[in-house]
Design an enzyme around this catalytic site. Structure first.
Site, PDB file in Angstrom:
ATOM      1  CG  ASN A 218      65.907  39.898  49.174  1.00 42.14           C
ATOM      2  OD1 ASN A 218      64.704  40.636  49.248  1.00 42.14           O
ATOM      3  ND2 ASN A 218      66.677  40.195  48.486  1.00 42.14           N
ATOM      4  CG  ASP A 316      77.457  47.929  46.075  1.00 36.83           C
ATOM      5  OD1 ASP A 316      76.841  48.902  45.892  1.00 36.83           O
ATOM      6  OD2 ASP A 316      77.840  47.554  47.399  1.00 36.83           O
ATOM      7  CE  LYS A 351      77.303  49.018  50.350  1.00 31.88           C
ATOM      8  NZ  LYS A 351      76.475  48.063  49.518  1.00 31.88           N
TER       9      LYS A 351
END
Ligand code: C5P
Length: 414
Positions: A218, A316, A351
């Site tokens: 990205n 994650d 999270k």
């Protein structure tokens, strides 16, 4: 996730100490002193006079400091590696321990007849001395005059202590103990909002290999993470920066670990947790990786017209960090194109974060490759906007907020 109380640990994080060792029986304690200074986070370079080397070897001090030991002024090889002026500039402090009567006399009268005295002349940083000598030598008029002269010029005096001496005399002249000297040295530097804290930051993009020449990635530049690393360092923290592939120079006094893929970044982050009080995830981690990345370059299949890649989810990282026990103060970022605050609040819960930094990446003037940013910082019971500013300024404001919340939590749990 501290294994030492913050108030006393790492008071010398990011500090560079030139430790001068002169000839005296207390020179053997310099070995221990290096350990104590390093325990507090300092980077230490030892400089030994010829007389000091009669009492302890450079090899011992080199092994303990992890840096080359400097012994001579007029050595072309040593000068080429790090010249005496460069060494004088390197230090944030020159600490001479033990400082013999002869050394104090030479220093007081501006001699530059060995490496250590030359460094003291060339240094722009503060100087401190820890005298060690026989009590009669300490008390004698000429030595006392030299010490007074040095103090008048701003040199800090540590000790000496009184007590039994190697020669059998009793009285003032003993060098202070290494633990006390290390604490006094830390006390010379002002405490800052993150002094004693160990901060780990992820930054930049990750690259997920398709084959040896192609990857999925990205546009993250890493600028925000690098700016935060500098701001945390400037606030006194010991910083580890885990970076994906970026085009940025490593900031001074920061430990950088380069990684490529999300799995690499996950491994590096988990390994850093043992030494992390605050974890800040700025990295734009690829959510997926290619299930079967190839070891050989994939050839274009003639006339096939399409190609299928199966992607599997990456771990994650920040959520895994937040699940870890004990948990560091954990900060995430949320890049959103709409309803940023609402999504960010959901992300805090999902999270397990202590704080989240939301930014609106739909705006052209901020975000990925820009040098500017504007964010909203959100935590359980509050939030604060930080208006459009350079990433360096945003980073400083963020570090102030993080430090405040972290200290509050630290107080509650401690
Ligand atoms: O879920 P989303 O990607 O929007 O969350 C962004 C936050 O989570 C950032 O702090 C990012 O660094 C972190 N993150 C992570 N590991 C992932 C994905 C995101 O640490 N695999």
């Amino acid at each position: 996730m501290q294994d030492t109380p913050l108030a006393t640990s790492l008071g010398l994080a990011n500090r560079r100490i030139v430790l001068g060792v002169t000839g005296g029986i207390a020179a053997y304690k310099s070995a221990e002193l290096i350990r104590r200074l390093k325990d507090l986070g300092a980077d230490v370079r030892a400089v030994m006079t010829p007389a000091a080397q009669e009492f302890i070897t450079p090899l011992t001090l080199q092994a303990l400091s992890g840096n080359p030991v400097h012994t001579t002024l007029l050595d072309t090889e040593a000068e080429a590696a790090m010249g005496h002026i460069e060494l004088a500039r390197w230090g944030d402090l020159i600490l001479v321990a033990p400082a013999s009567a002869d050394f104090l006399a030479r220093m007081a009268h501006g001699h530059g007849n060995d490496l250590l005295t030359t460094l003291c002349l060339a240094a722009r940083c503060p100087l401190a001395v820890a005298p060690a000598m026989n009590q009669a030598m300490w008390a004698c008029r000429s030595n006392q005059d030299n010490v007074a002269l040095l103090q008048e010029r701003g040199v800090t005096l540590f000790g000496p202590a009184a007590g039994e001496q190697a020669c059998g005399d009793v009285g003032p002249g003993r060098m202070l103990e290494p633990t006390e000297l290390a604490q006094l040295t830390a006390g010379l530097f002002p405490r800052q909002i993150l002094t004693g804290a160990r901060v780990t930051i992820t930054a930049g993009p990750t690259r997920e290999a398709i084959d040896p020449v192609r990857y999925i990635s990205n546009h993250s530049s890493g600028k925000m993470g690098f700016a935060l690393a500098e701001a945390a360092r400037d606030a006194g923290a010991q910083v580890t920066l885990i970076s994906g592939p970026v085009n940025l120079a490593t900031p001074d006094r920061i430990k950088r670990i380069d990684v490529v893929s999300a799995l690499d970044m996950y491994e590096a982050s988990m390994s850093a947790l043992k030494q992390t009080d605050i974890f800040i995830a700025t990295a734009a981690v690829a959510d997926f990786r290619v299930e079967n990345s190839q070891n050989q370059k994939i050839k274009k299949q003639d006339n096939s017209g399409s190609m299928t890649l199966t992607l599997v989810e990456n771990p994650d990282i920040v959520a895994s960090v937040a699940k870890h026990s004990p948990k560091p103060f954990t900060v995430g970022f949320a890049a959103e194109t709409q309803d940023a605050e609402n999504y960010a609040r959901q992300k805090i819960v999902r999270k397990g974060l202590d704080m989240i930094v939301a930014n609106d990446v739909s705006r052209q003037d901020i975000g990925f490759n820009s040098d500017q940013n504007a964010v909203t910082v959100i935590w359980k019971n509050g939030q604060q906007p930080i208006e459009l500013a350079s990433k360096a300024q945003i980073a400083r404001d963020l570090v102030t907020l993080i430090a405040k919340r972290f200290r509050e939590q630290d107080k509650k749990s401690g």
